[in-house]
Design an enzyme around this catalytic site. Structure first.
Site, PDB file in Angstrom:
ATOM      1  N   ARG A 117      16.441  77.582  36.514  1.00  0.00           N
ATOM      2  CA  ARG A 117      17.616  78.246  37.075  1.00  0.00           C
ATOM      3  C   ARG A 117      18.679  77.194  37.401  1.00  0.00           C
ATOM      4  NH1 ARG A 117      16.178  82.296  35.131  1.00  0.00           N
ATOM      5  NH2 ARG A 117      15.647  84.263  36.135  1.00  0.00           N
TER       6      ARG A 117
ATOM      7  N   HIS B 227      21.879  80.903  28.400  1.00  0.00           N
ATOM      8  CA  HIS B 227      20.697  81.599  28.954  1.00  0.00           C
ATOM      9  C   HIS B 227      19.947  82.356  27.847  1.00  0.00           C
ATOM     10  CE1 HIS B 227      18.909  83.250  32.930  1.00  0.00           C
ATOM     11  NE2 HIS B 227      17.997  83.363  31.962  1.00  0.00           N
TER      12      HIS B 227
HETATM   13  P1  NDP Z   1       5.444  81.281  37.144  1.00  0.00           P
HETATM   14  O1  NDP Z   1       5.687  81.879  38.480  1.00  0.00           O
HETATM   15  O2  NDP Z   1       4.338  81.796  36.312  1.00  0.00           O
HETATM   16  O3  NDP Z   1       5.234  79.717  37.287  1.00  0.00           O
HETATM   17  C1  NDP Z   1       5.887  78.959  38.245  1.00  0.00           C
HETATM   18  C2  NDP Z   1       5.284  77.572  38.295  1.00  0.00           C
HETATM   19  O4  NDP Z   1       6.053  76.773  39.199  1.00  0.00           O
HETATM   20  C3  NDP Z   1       3.842  77.560  38.821  1.00  0.00           C
HETATM   21  O5  NDP Z   1       3.095  76.594  38.145  1.00  0.00           O
HETATM   22  C4  NDP Z   1       4.023  77.155  40.283  1.00  0.00           C
HETATM   23  O6  NDP Z   1       2.906  76.480  40.835  1.00  0.00           O
HETATM   24  C5  NDP Z   1       5.180  76.201  40.165  1.00  0.00           C
HETATM   25  N1  NDP Z   1       5.863  76.063  41.444  1.00  0.00           N
HETATM   26  C6  NDP Z   1       6.496  77.026  42.172  1.00  0.00           C
HETATM   27  N2  NDP Z   1       6.980  76.500  43.320  1.00  0.00           N
HETATM   28  C7  NDP Z   1       6.642  75.194  43.297  1.00  0.00           C
HETATM   29  C8  NDP Z   1       6.844  74.135  44.212  1.00  0.00           C
HETATM   30  N3  NDP Z   1       7.485  74.297  45.366  1.00  0.00           N
HETATM   31  N4  NDP Z   1       6.334  72.913  43.890  1.00  0.00           N
HETATM   32  C9  NDP Z   1       5.673  72.730  42.725  1.00  0.00           C
HETATM   33  N5  NDP Z   1       5.445  73.700  41.821  1.00  0.00           N
HETATM   34  C10 NDP Z   1       5.924  74.916  42.123  1.00  0.00           C
HETATM   35  O7  NDP Z   1       6.843  81.400  36.353  1.00  0.00           O
HETATM   36  P2  NDP Z   1       7.094  81.509  34.781  1.00  0.00           P
HETATM   37  O8  NDP Z   1       6.404  80.377  34.109  1.00  0.00           O
HETATM   38  O9  NDP Z   1       6.847  82.870  34.297  1.00  0.00           O
HETATM   39  O10 NDP Z   1       8.690  81.270  34.760  1.00  0.00           O
HETATM   40  C11 NDP Z   1       9.271  80.113  35.318  1.00  0.00           C
HETATM   41  C12 NDP Z   1      10.766  80.263  35.450  1.00  0.00           C
HETATM   42  O11 NDP Z   1      11.390  80.151  34.171  1.00  0.00           O
HETATM   43  C13 NDP Z   1      11.274  81.616  35.954  1.00  0.00           C
HETATM   44  O12 NDP Z   1      11.156  81.714  37.366  1.00  0.00           O
HETATM   45  C14 NDP Z   1      12.700  81.620  35.488  1.00  0.00           C
HETATM   46  O13 NDP Z   1      13.542  81.043  36.480  1.00  0.00           O
HETATM   47  C15 NDP Z   1      12.687  80.729  34.256  1.00  0.00           C
HETATM   48  N6  NDP Z   1      12.941  81.486  33.018  1.00  0.00           N
HETATM   49  C16 NDP Z   1      14.047  81.163  32.271  1.00  0.00           C
HETATM   50  C17 NDP Z   1      14.309  81.810  31.098  1.00  0.00           C
HETATM   51  C18 NDP Z   1      15.439  81.394  30.232  1.00  0.00           C
HETATM   52  O14 NDP Z   1      15.717  82.044  29.223  1.00  0.00           O
HETATM   53  N7  NDP Z   1      16.095  80.296  30.537  1.00  0.00           N
HETATM   54  C19 NDP Z   1      13.454  82.914  30.618  1.00  0.00           C
HETATM   55  C20 NDP Z   1      12.298  83.128  31.451  1.00  0.00           C
HETATM   56  C21 NDP Z   1      12.077  82.452  32.606  1.00  0.00           C
HETATM   57  P3  NDP Z   1       1.470  77.211  41.005  1.00  0.00           P
HETATM   58  O15 NDP Z   1       0.933  77.369  39.604  1.00  0.00           O
HETATM   59  O16 NDP Z   1       0.694  76.252  41.804  1.00  0.00           O
HETATM   60  O17 NDP Z   1       1.758  78.523  41.685  1.00  0.00           O
HETATM   61  C1  OXD Z   2      14.641  84.974  33.096  1.00  0.00           C
HETATM   62  C2  OXD Z   2      14.349  85.891  32.014  1.00  0.00           C
HETATM   63  O1  OXD Z   2      13.950  85.018  34.117  1.00  0.00           O
HETATM   64  O2  OXD Z   2      15.178  85.946  31.076  1.00  0.00           O
HETATM   65  O3  OXD Z   2      15.576  84.148  32.953  1.00  0.00           O
HETATM   66  O4  OXD Z   2      13.308  86.550  32.025  1.00  0.00           O
END
Ligand code: NDP
Ligand code: OXD
Length: 309
Positions: free
Chosen positions: A224, A272
């Site tokens: 983000r 995005h």
């Molecule tokens: P998940 O919730 O499955 O994974 C999040 C990961 O981040 C987990 O491994 C979690 O740790 C880790 N995490 C969260 N908080 C912390 C912290 N404070 N310190 C260290 N590690 C942390 O999310 P997704 O993989 O599904 O998606 C990730 C992000 O990708 C979304 O939130 C979104 O913002 C972005 N996204 C962007 C897109 C784009 O087109 N650009 C499309 C889709 C998603 P733990 O495993 O220990 O819980």
């Molecule tokens: C996001 C998505 O979280 O596209 O950015 O799903």
């Protein structure tokens, strides 16, 4: 009854078709339908306008038609007790892998440098090809990050990942905590941000952290925009501490016309699009979750409102 809202009739039409195919018995409506808001129990949304949720007094839960839920969690028209369910992968991990391979190969082939030189009509080959692959550091080893990490590891990249809770991931060095974060930064040539935007990760890509990367490292932000301090990145690119930034997400989207990223020769911007949600796979998850909820079972992708992801 499920109320579907994208704010775009064409998109809603396609999703409605998917729902009809996969769950013909499920009543799914959109803004076009005459509906009593009291009858709506569930909503499926992408980026609804402020106060959108206030119209539905009998809401039992929200399906985020996205992986990230930061914008939903931050809203003031949704009681924190209401469950939010998000999408898990839904076709996005493979697209993230492709996007990141494009960046890695760009760096390996020096194609970013050649694009800059083309603009100056400068015919200047590098002396040799890069002998090694960049060391990849992934912030966030969740649903998407873990699949990216494993694919890069299988392809022969050295991969470290940072997450909140410890875990074993085959072929990947998993780091946790503040110390783990710094360790990862120090040995990363290609930093990938795939963290959810939460109180703990907001502005995490700041000068103090990014300057821990080795000289000449590059950044990809597909998490983000709010996690990046834009001016800190620009200053680290200008001093050549960082080589390239590939940015897909921004704190204001669309990126305003006057933003300095647009014209920066070491920044590549994509709107995005690192990964699109595949409606067929997303609808399958929503339908399965509605079945789980009807049976009193825990749905998948349930957001922890205290953690914010
Ligand atoms: P998940 O919730 O499955 O994974 C999040 C990961 O981040 C987990 O491994 C979690 O740790 C880790 N995490 C969260 N908080 C912390 C912290 N404070 N310190 C260290 N590690 C942390 O999310 P997704 O993989 O599904 O998606 C990730 C992000 O990708 C979304 O939130 C979104 O913002 C972005 N996204 C962007 C897109 C784009 O087109 N650009 C499309 C889709 C998603 P733990 O495993 O220990 O819980
Ligand atoms: C996001 C998505 O979280 O596209 O950015 O799903």
């Amino acid at each position: 009854m499920l109320y579907l809202h994208f704010g775009d009739e064409r998109e809603e039409g396609y999703w409605l078709k998917c729902f009809k195919q996969q769950a013909p018995g499920l009543q799914v409506v959109t803004a076009k339908d005459k509906l009593a808001p009291e009858a709506v129990k569930w909503v499926g949304v992408w980026n609804p306008k402020p106060n959108f949720f206030k119209a539905f007094p009998n809401l039992q839960g929200v399906f985020a038609l996205s992986a990230g839920v930061d914008a939903l969690v931050a809203r003031d028209d949704l009681p924190s007790s209401l469950p939010i369910m998000r999408l898990l992968d839904a076709g996005m991990a493979q697209q993230m892998i492709d996007y990141l391979l494009w960046v890695a190969l760009t760096l390996q082939g020096d194609f970013d440098l050649y694009l800059q030189r083309q603009k100056q009509k400068n015919w200047q080959p590098e002396l040799s090809k890069n002998p090694t692959k960049p060391r990849v550091g992934i912030l966030g080893l969740g649903t998407l990050g873990i699949k990216v990490a494993q694919k890069f590891s299988q392809l022969g990249y050295s991969v470290s990942g940072w997450k909140r809770t410890a875990a074993f991931v085959e072929g990947v060095e998993v780091l946790v905590g503040d110390e783990g974060f710094v360790n990862l930064l120090k040995k990363t040539d290609l930093l990938v941000n795939l963290l959810p935007n939460t109180a703990a990760t907001n502005k995490i890509l700041n000068k103090a952290n990014l300057e821990k990367l080795p000289q000449g490292a590059s950044l990809v932000n597909i998490g983000r925009g709010q996690q990046l301090v834009d001016k800190d990145l620009i200053s680290l690119l200008d001093t050549q501490h960082l080589r390239l930034a590939v940015l897909d997400v921004f704190s204001t989207e669309p990126l305003p016309e006057n933003h300095p990223f647009w014209a920066h020769s070491q920044v590549i911007i994509t709107p995005h699009i690192a990964a699109y949600t595949l409606p067929e796979l997303a609808v399958e998850q929503v339908v399965n979750n509605l079945k789980r909820l009807a049976k009193g079972e825990k749905p998948t992708g349930l957001v922890d409102s205290t953690l914010g992801y």
